[in-house]
Design an enzyme around this catalytic site. Structure first.
Site, mmCIF file in Angstrom:
data_model
loop_
_atom_site.group_PDB
_atom_site.id
_atom_site.type_symbol
_atom_site.label_atom_id
_atom_site.label_comp_id
_atom_site.label_asym_id
_atom_site.label_seq_id
_atom_site.Cartn_x
_atom_site.Cartn_y
_atom_site.Cartn_z
ATOM 1 N N HIS A 91 0.833 -1.208 0.000
ATOM 2 C CA HIS A 91 0.000 0.000 0.000
ATOM 3 C C HIS A 91 0.867 1.258 0.000
ATOM 4 O O HIS A 91 0.531 2.264 0.626
ATOM 5 C CB HIS A 91 -0.952 -0.039 1.196
ATOM 6 C CG HIS A 91 -1.817 -1.258 1.198
ATOM 7 N ND1 HIS A 91 -3.094 -1.286 0.645
ATOM 8 C CD2 HIS A 91 -1.586 -2.512 1.634
ATOM 9 C CE1 HIS A 91 -3.596 -2.503 0.763
ATOM 10 N NE2 HIS A 91 -2.695 -3.263 1.358
ATOM 11 N N HIS A 101 -8.518 -7.045 0.921
ATOM 12 C CA HIS A 101 -7.906 -6.226 1.977
ATOM 13 C C HIS A 101 -8.731 -6.256 3.266
ATOM 14 O O HIS A 101 -8.178 -6.317 4.367
ATOM 15 C CB HIS A 101 -7.762 -4.793 1.460
ATOM 16 C CG HIS A 101 -6.944 -3.885 2.329
ATOM 17 N ND1 HIS A 101 -5.925 -4.332 3.146
ATOM 18 C CD2 HIS A 101 -6.994 -2.534 2.502
ATOM 19 C CE1 HIS A 101 -5.383 -3.305 3.780
ATOM 20 N NE2 HIS A 101 -6.008 -2.213 3.412
ATOM 21 N N HIS A 207 -13.906 0.990 4.138
ATOM 22 C CA HIS A 207 -13.325 -0.064 3.316
ATOM 23 C C HIS A 207 -14.280 -1.249 3.173
ATOM 24 O O HIS A 207 -14.451 -1.803 2.075
ATOM 25 C CB HIS A 207 -12.004 -0.550 3.911
ATOM 26 C CG HIS A 207 -10.836 0.334 3.607
ATOM 27 N ND1 HIS A 207 -10.532 1.449 4.355
ATOM 28 C CD2 HIS A 207 -9.891 0.268 2.623
ATOM 29 C CE1 HIS A 207 -9.445 2.028 3.855
ATOM 30 N NE2 HIS A 207 -9.036 1.332 2.802
#
Length: 257
Positions: A91, A101, A207
Site C-alpha cells: 500500500h 484487503h 473499506h
C-alpha cells in the site's frame, strides 16, 4: 456505452505507449518531470496522477512497511550494468486496495477486473477545511451519475503526497458517504492520500462498505495540478498473485464532452 468502449480502446493503446515511454524516456523528458507532482505525458493531454515512490518524499502509513530502494550494481560506480532491489509495502504511494484487503474471501489484486480501472471518472474538489467527507459533504457536489469518483482534498492543496511526513489529519471518506457511493453503483472510488479511512477509526467501515460491493479503492493519488471535472481514467496495479493490494500507475485526461 459506445463512447465508453471507444474511450477504453483509446486508453489501452495509450496505456501501452505510456509504459513503453516510461521505459525509454529520454533524459530531457525525465528532467522536466516534477517529483511527486502530475505532469503531462507526451503532449497528448494525459496527466500523470501517480505519486513518485521515493523514501525521501513518499509518506508511509503509520505502522506500515518502510520503503527501501537500493542499487545492487551501478554503472555510475564502474559496474557493467545498473541493477536495483525494491522493498516496500503493498500500500505504498499510489495504490489499489482489492476486496481481499478487508473482505474475507474477497478478490485479490490480480483478480480485480479491468472494467472499473479504465473509463470515465469525476474529480470532486473538497475544501481544505473539510476532513470528513460524509454524506452531507458528498451531496454538496455533483457526484450522482458518475461511474468513478475521485476526491481531491486538503492533501493535494498541502502537497502531502510529496512529503515523507505522515499526516494523521488527512481527509477521509466517512462510512455514510461510502454507502451512498456503493448504493449508487459507483465502480471505483479514489482519494489523494494513502488511506480512504479515518485515521484511528474504531472499525474500517468505509473499506468494508466499498470493498464489500467489489468496488476497488485507489489511494495516494497525486492530484496537485488536477482541477475538478470529468476525466478519462486509467489506473493499473502491479499484477501480484493472491495479495490484497499493489502500487499502481494512474493517468487522467480531461474529457471534452
Amino acid at each position: 456505452m459506445g463512447t465508453e468502449k471507444s474511450s477504453i480502446r483509446r486508453g489501452w493503446t495509450l496505456a501501452a505507449v505510456v509504459v513503453l515511454g516510461t521505459v525509454a524516456c529520454a533524459p530531457s523528458q525525465q528532467a522536466a518531470s516534477r517529483v511527486g507532482g502530475p505532469v503531462t505525458l507526451m503532449s497528448n493531454g494525459w496527466i500523470d496522477a501517480t505519486a513518485t515512490l521515493d523514501p525521501a518524499t513518499t509518506p508511509v502509513y503509520e505502522g506500515d512497511a518502510p520503503m527501501k530502494f537500493e542499487f545492487l550494481k551501478d554503472m555510475r560506480k564502474g559496474d557493467a550494468l545498473t541493477l536495483s532491489a525494491y522493498s516496500l509495502g503493498a500500500h505504498s504511494g499510489t495504490h489499489i486496495d482489492a476486496p481481499m484487503h478487508f473482505v474475507l474471501g474477497g478478490a485479490s489484486i490480480d483478480r480485480v477486473p479491468l472494467q472499473p480501472l479504465i473509463g470515465p471518472a469525476r474529480v470532486i474538489d473538497i475544501p481544505d477545511g473539510v476532513q470528513a467527507i460524509d454524506a452531507a459533504e458528498l451531496n454538496r457536489h455533483e457526484w450522482k451519475g458518475a461511474q468513478r469518483v475521485i476526491f481531491r482534498t486538503r492533501s493535494s492543496l498541502r502537497g502531502w503526497m510529496a512529503s515523507a511526513n505522515f499526516h494523521r489529519d488527512f481527509a477521509y471518506i466517512a462510512p455514510d458517504a461510502a454507502q451512498l457511493l456503493a448504493d449508487a453503483g459507483v465502480q471505483l472510488v479514489g482519494i489523494d492520500y494513502i488511506s480512504a479511512e479515518q485515521f484511528g477509526a474504531p472499525a474500517p467501515m468505509t473499506h468494508r462498505i466499498l470493498l464489500g460491493k467489489g468496488i476497488p479503492i485507489v489511494e495516494g493519488l497525486s492530484l496537485e495540478g488536477v482541477s475538478a471535472g470529468d476525466y478519462d481514467l486509467i489506473v493499473l496495479p502491479i499484477k501480484v498473485g493472491g495479495h490484497e493490494g499493489a502500487p499502481a500507475r494512474a493517468i487522467l485526461r480531461k474529457r471534452t464532452q
